[in-house]
Design a protein around this motif. Structure first.
Motif, short mmCIF file in Angstrom:
data_model
loop_
_atom_site.label_atom_id
_atom_site.label_comp_id
_atom_site.label_asym_id
_atom_site.label_seq_id
_atom_site.Cartn_x
_atom_site.Cartn_y
_atom_site.Cartn_z
N LEU A 71 0.83 -1.22 0.00
CA LEU A 71 0.00 0.00 0.00
C LEU A 71 0.86 1.27 0.00
CD1 LEU A 71 -2.89 -1.00 2.42
CD2 LEU A 71 -3.00 -0.67 -0.05
N ILE A 72 1.94 1.27 0.77
CA ILE A 72 2.83 2.44 0.79
C ILE A 72 3.49 2.63 -0.57
CG2 ILE A 72 5.01 3.28 1.75
CD1 ILE A 72 4.13 2.10 4.44
N PHE A 73 3.91 1.54 -1.19
CA PHE A 73 4.54 1.63 -2.52
C PHE A 73 3.53 2.14 -3.55
CE2 PHE A 73 5.76 -0.34 -6.57
CZ PHE A 73 6.98 0.27 -6.75
N ALA A 74 2.30 1.63 -3.50
CA ALA A 74 1.27 2.09 -4.44
C ALA A 74 0.96 3.56 -4.23
CB ALA A 74 0.01 1.24 -4.28
N ALA A 75 0.88 4.02 -2.99
CA ALA A 75 0.62 5.43 -2.71
C ALA A 75 1.77 6.29 -3.22
CB ALA A 75 0.42 5.63 -1.21
N PHE A 76 2.99 5.81 -3.07
CA PHE A 76 4.17 6.53 -3.56
C PHE A 76 4.12 6.68 -5.08
CE2 PHE A 76 8.67 6.48 -4.93
CZ PHE A 76 9.12 7.60 -4.24
N ILE A 77 3.74 5.63 -5.77
CA ILE A 77 3.65 5.67 -7.23
C ILE A 77 2.53 6.63 -7.67
CG2 ILE A 77 3.10 4.29 -9.29
CD1 ILE A 77 5.89 3.78 -8.20
N VAL A 78 1.37 6.53 -7.02
CA VAL A 78 0.24 7.41 -7.37
C VAL A 78 0.62 8.87 -7.11
CG1 VAL A 78 -2.11 8.07 -6.68
CG2 VAL A 78 -1.53 5.67 -7.05
N TYR A 79 1.29 9.15 -6.02
CA TYR A 79 1.72 10.53 -5.72
C TYR A 79 2.63 11.07 -6.81
CZ TYR A 79 4.34 14.31 -3.53
OH TYR A 79 4.95 15.50 -3.28
N HIS A 80 3.58 10.25 -7.25
CA HIS A 80 4.51 10.70 -8.28
C HIS A 80 3.83 10.85 -9.64
CE1 HIS A 80 8.39 11.20 -6.40
NE2 HIS A 80 8.09 10.17 -5.62
N VAL A 81 2.88 9.99 -9.96
CA VAL A 81 2.14 10.14 -11.22
C VAL A 81 1.34 11.44 -11.19
CG1 VAL A 81 0.23 9.18 -12.58
CG2 VAL A 81 2.07 7.69 -11.78
N ILE A 82 0.69 11.73 -10.08
CA ILE A 82 -0.06 12.99 -9.95
C ILE A 82 0.87 14.18 -10.05
CG2 ILE A 82 -1.42 14.39 -8.34
CD1 ILE A 82 -2.74 11.76 -7.43
N GLN A 83 2.05 14.08 -9.44
CA GLN A 83 3.02 15.17 -9.49
C GLN A 83 3.51 15.38 -10.93
OE1 GLN A 83 6.46 14.46 -7.08
NE2 GLN A 83 6.86 16.64 -6.80
N ILE A 84 3.75 14.32 -11.67
CA ILE A 84 4.20 14.44 -13.07
C ILE A 84 3.10 15.04 -13.93
CG2 ILE A 84 4.81 13.08 -15.11
CD1 ILE A 84 6.35 11.22 -13.20
N ILE A 85 1.86 14.59 -13.73
CA ILE A 85 0.75 15.15 -14.50
C ILE A 85 0.57 16.65 -14.18
CG2 ILE A 85 -1.77 15.10 -14.79
CD1 ILE A 85 -1.59 12.04 -14.48
N GLY A 86 0.70 17.01 -12.93
CA GLY A 86 0.62 18.43 -12.54
C GLY A 86 1.73 19.25 -13.17
N ASP A 87 2.94 18.70 -13.22
CA ASP A 87 4.05 19.43 -13.85
C ASP A 87 3.82 19.58 -15.36
OD1 ASP A 87 5.30 19.69 -11.43
OD2 ASP A 87 6.73 18.03 -11.74
N LEU A 88 3.25 18.55 -16.00
CA LEU A 88 2.98 18.65 -17.44
C LEU A 88 1.91 19.69 -17.74
CD1 LEU A 88 3.07 14.89 -18.52
CD2 LEU A 88 4.75 16.64 -19.05
N LEU A 89 0.90 19.74 -16.90
CA LEU A 89 -0.17 20.70 -17.13
C LEU A 89 0.26 22.14 -16.83
CD1 LEU A 89 -3.25 18.77 -15.69
CD2 LEU A 89 -2.63 19.14 -18.07
N SER A 90 1.17 22.31 -15.87
CA SER A 90 1.63 23.66 -15.55
C SER A 90 2.72 24.14 -16.49
CB SER A 90 2.12 23.73 -14.10
OG SER A 90 3.30 22.96 -13.95
N GLY A 91 3.26 23.26 -17.30
CA GLY A 91 4.26 23.64 -18.30
C GLY A 91 5.69 23.62 -17.82
N LYS A 92 5.99 22.93 -16.78
CA LYS A 92 7.38 22.89 -16.27
C LYS A 92 8.22 21.96 -17.07
CE LYS A 92 6.66 24.20 -11.51
NZ LYS A 92 6.80 23.84 -10.14
#
Length: 92
Positions: A71-92
């Motif tokens: 569960l901790i590993f899955a949460a870590f992966i989901v957090y990083h996917v959300i962070q990458i999607i946020g960075d792509l949408l903000s244009g970084k």
């Protein structure tokens, strides 16, 4: 087989029974080489080789620890996917 009415189902020599023994549960723990046998002797007891041979409280603890780790590993992966999607949408 000189008899033309030979029936293999009636041939007593074909259907002879043989003694078959069931494997002993102690044979399951027989070491397959001297290193494992020596390791067990050094410990003075045979170490459990399968999860079912451990005490029940340890089985539950190990199962819960594994589930928590996944569960901790899955949460870590989901957090990083959300962070990458946020960075792509903000244009970084």
């Amino acid at each position: 087989m000189t008899n033309p009415s030979y029936n293999p189902f009636e041939d007593k020599t074909i259907h002879m029974t043989t003694d078959q023994t069931q494997p002993s549960p102690l044979n399951e723990r027989a070491p397959f080489n001297d290193v494992i046998e020596h390791h067990d002797i050094v410990q003075a007891v045979q170490a459990p080789k399968r999860l079912e041979q451990w005490p029940k409280w340890y089985q539950n603890h190990r199962r819960n620890s594994a589930a928590l780790s996944v569960l901790i590993f899955a949460a870590f992966i989901v957090y990083h996917v959300i962070q990458i999607i946020g960075d792509l949408l903000s244009g970084k």
